[in-house]
Design an enzyme around this catalytic site. Structure first.
Site, PDB file in Angstrom:
ATOM      1  N   ASP A 270      -8.694   1.884   5.160  1.00  0.00           N
ATOM      2  CA  ASP A 270      -9.099   0.612   5.540  1.00  0.00           C
ATOM      3  C   ASP A 270      -9.665  -0.076   4.238  1.00  0.00           C
ATOM      4  O   ASP A 270     -10.349   0.934   3.440  1.00  0.00           O
ATOM      5  CB  ASP A 270     -10.070   0.443   6.484  1.00  0.00           C
ATOM      6  CG  ASP A 270     -10.111  -0.954   6.939  1.00  0.00           C
ATOM      7  OD1 ASP A 270      -9.018  -1.715   7.096  1.00  0.00           O
ATOM      8  OD2 ASP A 270     -10.951  -1.522   7.374  1.00  0.00           O
TER       9      ASP A 270
ATOM     10  N   LYS B 299       0.914  -1.207  -0.086  1.00  0.00           N
ATOM     11  CA  LYS B 299       0.029  -0.057   0.030  1.00  0.00           C
ATOM     12  C   LYS B 299       0.902   1.270   0.041  1.00  0.00           C
ATOM     13  O   LYS B 299       0.620   2.098  -0.640  1.00  0.00           O
ATOM     14  CB  LYS B 299      -0.692   0.200   1.124  1.00  0.00           C
ATOM     15  CG  LYS B 299      -2.031  -0.692   1.218  1.00  0.00           C
ATOM     16  CD  LYS B 299      -2.945  -0.174   2.097  1.00  0.00           C
ATOM     17  CE  LYS B 299      -3.840  -1.139   3.006  1.00  0.00           C
ATOM     18  NZ  LYS B 299      -4.279  -0.591   4.086  1.00  0.00           N
TER      19      LYS B 299
ATOM     20  N   ASP C 164      -4.863  -9.522  -5.492  1.00  0.00           N
ATOM     21  CA  ASP C 164      -4.699  -9.171  -6.822  1.00  0.00           C
ATOM     22  C   ASP C 164      -4.674 -10.261  -8.070  1.00  0.00           C
ATOM     23  O   ASP C 164      -5.177  -9.967  -8.966  1.00  0.00           O
ATOM     24  CB  ASP C 164      -3.520  -8.261  -7.007  1.00  0.00           C
ATOM     25  CG  ASP C 164      -3.890  -6.686  -6.212  1.00  0.00           C
ATOM     26  OD1 ASP C 164      -4.931  -6.453  -6.138  1.00  0.00           O
ATOM     27  OD2 ASP C 164      -2.916  -6.144  -6.044  1.00  0.00           O
TER      28      ASP C 164
HETATM   29  P1  IMP Z   1      -6.026  -3.142   5.801  1.00  0.00           P
HETATM   30  O1  IMP Z   1      -4.738  -3.086   5.750  1.00  0.00           O
HETATM   31  O2  IMP Z   1      -6.857  -3.579   7.054  1.00  0.00           O
HETATM   32  O3  IMP Z   1      -6.586  -2.321   5.092  1.00  0.00           O
HETATM   33  O4  IMP Z   1      -6.559  -4.847   4.907  1.00  0.00           O
HETATM   34  C1  IMP Z   1      -6.519  -4.742   3.653  1.00  0.00           C
HETATM   35  C2  IMP Z   1      -6.463  -6.157   3.193  1.00  0.00           C
HETATM   36  O5  IMP Z   1      -7.415  -6.053   2.147  1.00  0.00           O
HETATM   37  C3  IMP Z   1      -5.311  -6.512   2.563  1.00  0.00           C
HETATM   38  O6  IMP Z   1      -4.353  -7.080   3.501  1.00  0.00           O
HETATM   39  C4  IMP Z   1      -5.477  -7.342   1.440  1.00  0.00           C
HETATM   40  O7  IMP Z   1      -5.876  -8.550   1.809  1.00  0.00           O
HETATM   41  C5  IMP Z   1      -6.940  -6.734   0.772  1.00  0.00           C
HETATM   42  N1  IMP Z   1      -6.740  -5.600  -0.265  1.00  0.00           N
HETATM   43  C6  IMP Z   1      -6.778  -4.122  -0.084  1.00  0.00           C
HETATM   44  N2  IMP Z   1      -6.412  -3.709  -0.997  1.00  0.00           N
HETATM   45  C7  IMP Z   1      -6.071  -4.519  -1.882  1.00  0.00           C
HETATM   46  C8  IMP Z   1      -5.521  -4.501  -3.057  1.00  0.00           C
HETATM   47  O8  IMP Z   1      -5.440  -3.393  -3.695  1.00  0.00           O
HETATM   48  N3  IMP Z   1      -5.054  -5.704  -3.565  1.00  0.00           N
HETATM   49  C9  IMP Z   1      -5.086  -6.430  -3.131  1.00  0.00           C
HETATM   50  N4  IMP Z   1      -5.641  -7.041  -1.749  1.00  0.00           N
HETATM   51  C10 IMP Z   1      -5.972  -5.715  -1.104  1.00  0.00           C
END
Ligand code: IMP
Length: 194
Positions: free
Chosen positions: A68, A13, A150
């Site tokens: 998030d 990210k 992805d």
């Molecule tokens: P966060 O860090 O709590 O927002 O968790 C986001 C999770 O959603 C990540 O660990 C991935 O599993 C999934 N995710 C969110 N955005 C993406 C993306 O752009 N590509 C792939 N997986 C994503």
């Protein structure tokens, strides 16, 4: 240049967002010396983004944003959603992807979407930005790029997965890309007004 902290430790990210923001000095949690894990206990992306942003704001007092995000499968009523990062019970991307494939096995409806919500705390005010990217969740992984889900997500209008598409295309059309673009436009307006 104004500083802006990104409240995330997710390298995938951070890399994507750095490529999208040029007008501010983007600081990581490592840069500000924040090493704790922040719980994301809530059932909505908004609440989880807010708890992350406000925790970091209390820690450093600098402008900060948290996102998030997750993938939502329509046949699973929006799962894994806020549980995307630990859907299999572990924080392992590969295991989570396989959990989603297992849960979608035999389902006719393979449509789904990624969603990202950004909470920005800028000059002591709180703002939210949202982005959605709709697509299809395919049955087998394809491609080496991106992260998380992805390799099994094909955005509408394309025949390649997010892991096969070049990063600049993903950034343009992705949930996070759209949310970040709105936040960047908002910050540019604020900077111009100063
Ligand atoms: P966060 O860090 O709590 O927002 O968790 C986001 C999770 O959603 C990540 O660990 C991935 O599993 C999934 N995710 C969110 N955005 C993406 C993306 O752009 N590509 C792939 N997986 C994503």
């Amino acid at each position: 240049m104004k500083e802006l902290v990104i409240a995330s430790n997710n390298k995938g990210k951070i890399k994507e967002i750095r490529e999208m923001i040029a007008d501010v000095n983007l600081l990581s949690l490592q840069d500000i010396g924040f090493t704790d894990e922040i719980d994301e206990p809530f059932q909505t992306f908004e609440e989880n983004a807010l708890v992350k942003a406000s925790t970091i704001y209390r820690f450093c007092g600098k402008n900060v944003f948290a996102d998030d995000s997750g993938i939502c499968a329509n046949a699973l009523h929006g799962e894994p959603g806020v549980s995307s990062a630990h859907y299999s019970g572990s924080r392992h991307d590969e295991a989570n992807l396989h959990q989603l494939l297992t849960n979608l096995h035999g389902k006719d409806d393979r449509t789904g979407y990624y969603k990202a919500v950004i909470c920005l705390i800028w000059d002591d005010e709180t703002y939210f930005f949202e982005g959605i990217c709709e697509g299809t969740i395919i049955e087998e992984s394809r491609g080496q790029g991106g992260f998380g889900y992805d390799p099994i997500f094909v955005p509408n209008g394309y025949d390649k997965t997010f892991a096969e598409l070049p990063p600049h295309i993903k950034n343009e059309i992705s949930h996070r890309g759209k949310a970040v673009a709105q936040m960047v436009a908002f910050i540019k307006d604020k900077l111009q007004a100063e």
